[in-house]
Motif scaffolding. Sequence first.
Motif, mmCIF file in Angstrom:
data_model
loop_
_atom_site.group_PDB
_atom_site.id
_atom_site.type_symbol
_atom_site.label_atom_id
_atom_site.label_comp_id
_atom_site.label_asym_id
_atom_site.label_seq_id
_atom_site.Cartn_x
_atom_site.Cartn_y
_atom_site.Cartn_z
ATOM 1 N N VAL A 174 1.092 -1.159 -0.205
ATOM 2 C CA VAL A 174 0.089 0.032 -0.140
ATOM 3 C C VAL A 174 0.751 1.239 0.113
ATOM 4 C CG1 VAL A 174 -1.526 1.380 1.419
ATOM 5 C CG2 VAL A 174 -1.878 -1.239 1.321
ATOM 6 N N THR A 175 0.657 1.847 -0.831
ATOM 7 C CA THR A 175 1.430 3.366 -0.859
ATOM 8 C C THR A 175 0.672 4.485 -0.559
ATOM 9 O OG1 THR A 175 2.752 2.518 -2.964
ATOM 10 C CG2 THR A 175 2.680 4.854 -2.697
ATOM 11 N N ILE A 176 1.198 5.160 0.440
ATOM 12 C CA ILE A 176 0.487 6.542 0.886
ATOM 13 C C ILE A 176 1.023 7.610 -0.041
ATOM 14 C CG2 ILE A 176 0.158 7.859 2.923
ATOM 15 C CD1 ILE A 176 -0.567 4.716 3.381
ATOM 16 N N ASN A 177 0.018 8.055 -0.679
ATOM 17 C CA ASN A 177 0.336 9.337 -1.497
ATOM 18 C C ASN A 177 0.344 10.520 -0.753
ATOM 19 O OD1 ASN A 177 0.227 7.408 -3.739
ATOM 20 N ND2 ASN A 177 -1.973 8.044 -4.394
ATOM 21 N N SER A 178 -0.546 10.661 0.232
ATOM 22 C CA SER A 178 -0.488 11.729 0.934
ATOM 23 C C SER A 178 -1.083 11.261 2.444
ATOM 24 C CB SER A 178 -1.680 12.933 0.428
ATOM 25 O OG SER A 178 -1.618 14.072 1.063
ATOM 26 N N GLY A 179 -0.365 11.796 3.295
ATOM 27 C CA GLY A 179 -0.643 11.359 4.771
ATOM 28 C C GLY A 179 -0.906 12.686 5.416
ATOM 29 N N TYR A 180 -0.166 12.894 6.431
ATOM 30 C CA TYR A 180 -0.141 14.308 7.142
ATOM 31 C C TYR A 180 -0.026 15.371 6.281
ATOM 32 C CZ TYR A 180 1.112 18.116 10.117
ATOM 33 O OH TYR A 180 0.971 19.218 10.876
ATOM 34 N N VAL B 196 -3.967 -3.355 -7.915
ATOM 35 C CA VAL B 196 -5.345 -3.340 -7.665
ATOM 36 C C VAL B 196 -5.888 -2.276 -8.111
ATOM 37 C CG1 VAL B 196 -7.221 -3.998 -5.915
ATOM 38 C CG2 VAL B 196 -5.032 -4.807 -5.690
ATOM 39 N N LYS B 197 -7.170 -2.458 -8.841
ATOM 40 C CA LYS B 197 -7.748 -1.150 -9.595
ATOM 41 C C LYS B 197 -8.216 -0.403 -8.388
ATOM 42 C CE LYS B 197 -9.024 -3.582 -13.791
ATOM 43 N NZ LYS B 197 -10.345 -4.178 -14.560
ATOM 44 N N THR B 198 -8.169 1.045 -8.603
ATOM 45 C CA THR B 198 -8.465 1.792 -7.415
ATOM 46 C C THR B 198 -9.988 1.718 -7.194
ATOM 47 O OG1 THR B 198 -7.199 3.479 -8.177
ATOM 48 C CG2 THR B 198 -8.779 4.485 -7.002
ATOM 49 N N GLU B 199 -11.000 1.347 -8.161
ATOM 50 C CA GLU B 199 -12.225 1.166 -8.051
ATOM 51 C C GLU B 199 -12.439 0.147 -7.173
ATOM 52 O OE1 GLU B 199 -16.285 1.804 -7.627
ATOM 53 O OE2 GLU B 199 -15.056 3.161 -8.576
ATOM 54 N N ASP B 200 -11.781 -1.221 -7.470
ATOM 55 C CA ASP B 200 -12.000 -2.336 -6.335
ATOM 56 C C ASP B 200 -11.245 -2.037 -5.153
ATOM 57 O OD1 ASP B 200 -12.676 -3.545 -8.786
ATOM 58 O OD2 ASP B 200 -10.824 -4.576 -9.206
ATOM 59 N N VAL B 201 -10.437 -1.249 -4.546
ATOM 60 C CA VAL B 201 -10.017 -0.904 -3.388
ATOM 61 C C VAL B 201 -11.068 -0.054 -2.831
ATOM 62 C CG1 VAL B 201 -8.317 0.246 -2.127
ATOM 63 C CG2 VAL B 201 -7.339 -1.141 -3.927
ATOM 64 N N HIS B 202 -11.614 0.792 -3.484
ATOM 65 C CA HIS B 202 -12.751 1.836 -3.061
ATOM 66 C C HIS B 202 -13.882 0.825 -2.599
ATOM 67 C CE1 HIS B 202 -15.942 4.872 -3.540
ATOM 68 N NE2 HIS B 202 -15.288 5.571 -2.569
ATOM 69 N N GLN B 203 -14.277 0.097 -3.339
ATOM 70 C CA GLN B 203 -15.415 -0.951 -3.024
ATOM 71 C C GLN B 203 -15.099 -1.818 -1.869
ATOM 72 O OE1 GLN B 203 -18.994 -0.848 -4.208
ATOM 73 N NE2 GLN B 203 -17.958 0.973 -5.360
ATOM 74 N N TYR B 204 -14.178 -2.228 -1.765
ATOM 75 C CA TYR B 204 -13.654 -2.787 -0.637
ATOM 76 C C TYR B 204 -13.740 -2.282 0.555
ATOM 77 C CZ TYR B 204 -11.254 -5.476 2.894
ATOM 78 O OH TYR B 204 -10.853 -6.035 4.150
ATOM 79 N N VAL B 205 -13.201 -1.039 0.594
ATOM 80 C CA VAL B 205 -13.066 0.010 1.706
ATOM 81 C C VAL B 205 -14.679 0.167 2.242
ATOM 82 C CG1 VAL B 205 -12.670 2.383 2.385
ATOM 83 C CG2 VAL B 205 -11.046 0.611 1.266
ATOM 84 N N LEU B 206 -15.359 0.590 1.124
ATOM 85 C CA LEU B 206 -16.841 0.770 1.399
ATOM 86 C C LEU B 206 -17.752 -0.211 2.161
ATOM 87 C CD1 LEU B 206 -17.919 2.794 -1.751
ATOM 88 C CD2 LEU B 206 -17.922 3.865 0.473
ATOM 89 N N GLU B 207 -17.431 -1.609 1.568
ATOM 90 C CA GLU B 207 -18.099 -2.559 2.380
ATOM 91 C C GLU B 207 -17.356 -3.062 3.602
ATOM 92 O OE1 GLU B 207 -17.398 -5.960 -0.555
ATOM 93 O OE2 GLU B 207 -18.430 -4.780 -2.254
#
Length: 129
Positions: A45-51, A81-92
């Motif tokens: 997992v790459t953090i693009n923007s944290g603090y 992993v496709k961004t949309e797939d990650v988003h859907q997982y996070v929502l679920e």
Amino acid sequence: MKKNPYFKEYEFKCKCGKCELPKGVPSDELVDVLCEIRGHYNAPVTINSGYRCKEHNAEVGGAKSSQHTIGSAADFVVEGVKTEDVHQYVLEKYGNKPFGIAIKHNFENPFGGFVHIDTRGKKARWTYS
């Protein structure tokens, strides 16, 4: 920062290059969530923007009350992993939690864009344009 098997403190530092992470940043709850996501996908997992310090947050057009400025938010991608797939997982997985969850699409690259998650204490959902 909470000790964990995946993330290092420098990954959450402000991109301004001038400031240090405040004590207790990132939040333990945020680290726990990101570790769970990392474990679920068994992929980096790459953090693009944290603090973000207030100055850098303003420079990048962040909201004045951005959760990034208090260290409870991260914009990230999961390798392969496709961004949309990650988003859907996070929502679920986290959709019933009092978190901010958002997506920034990259319609030319399904692996581009990012997912935002924060532990703000109330539900918020949006899409970046």
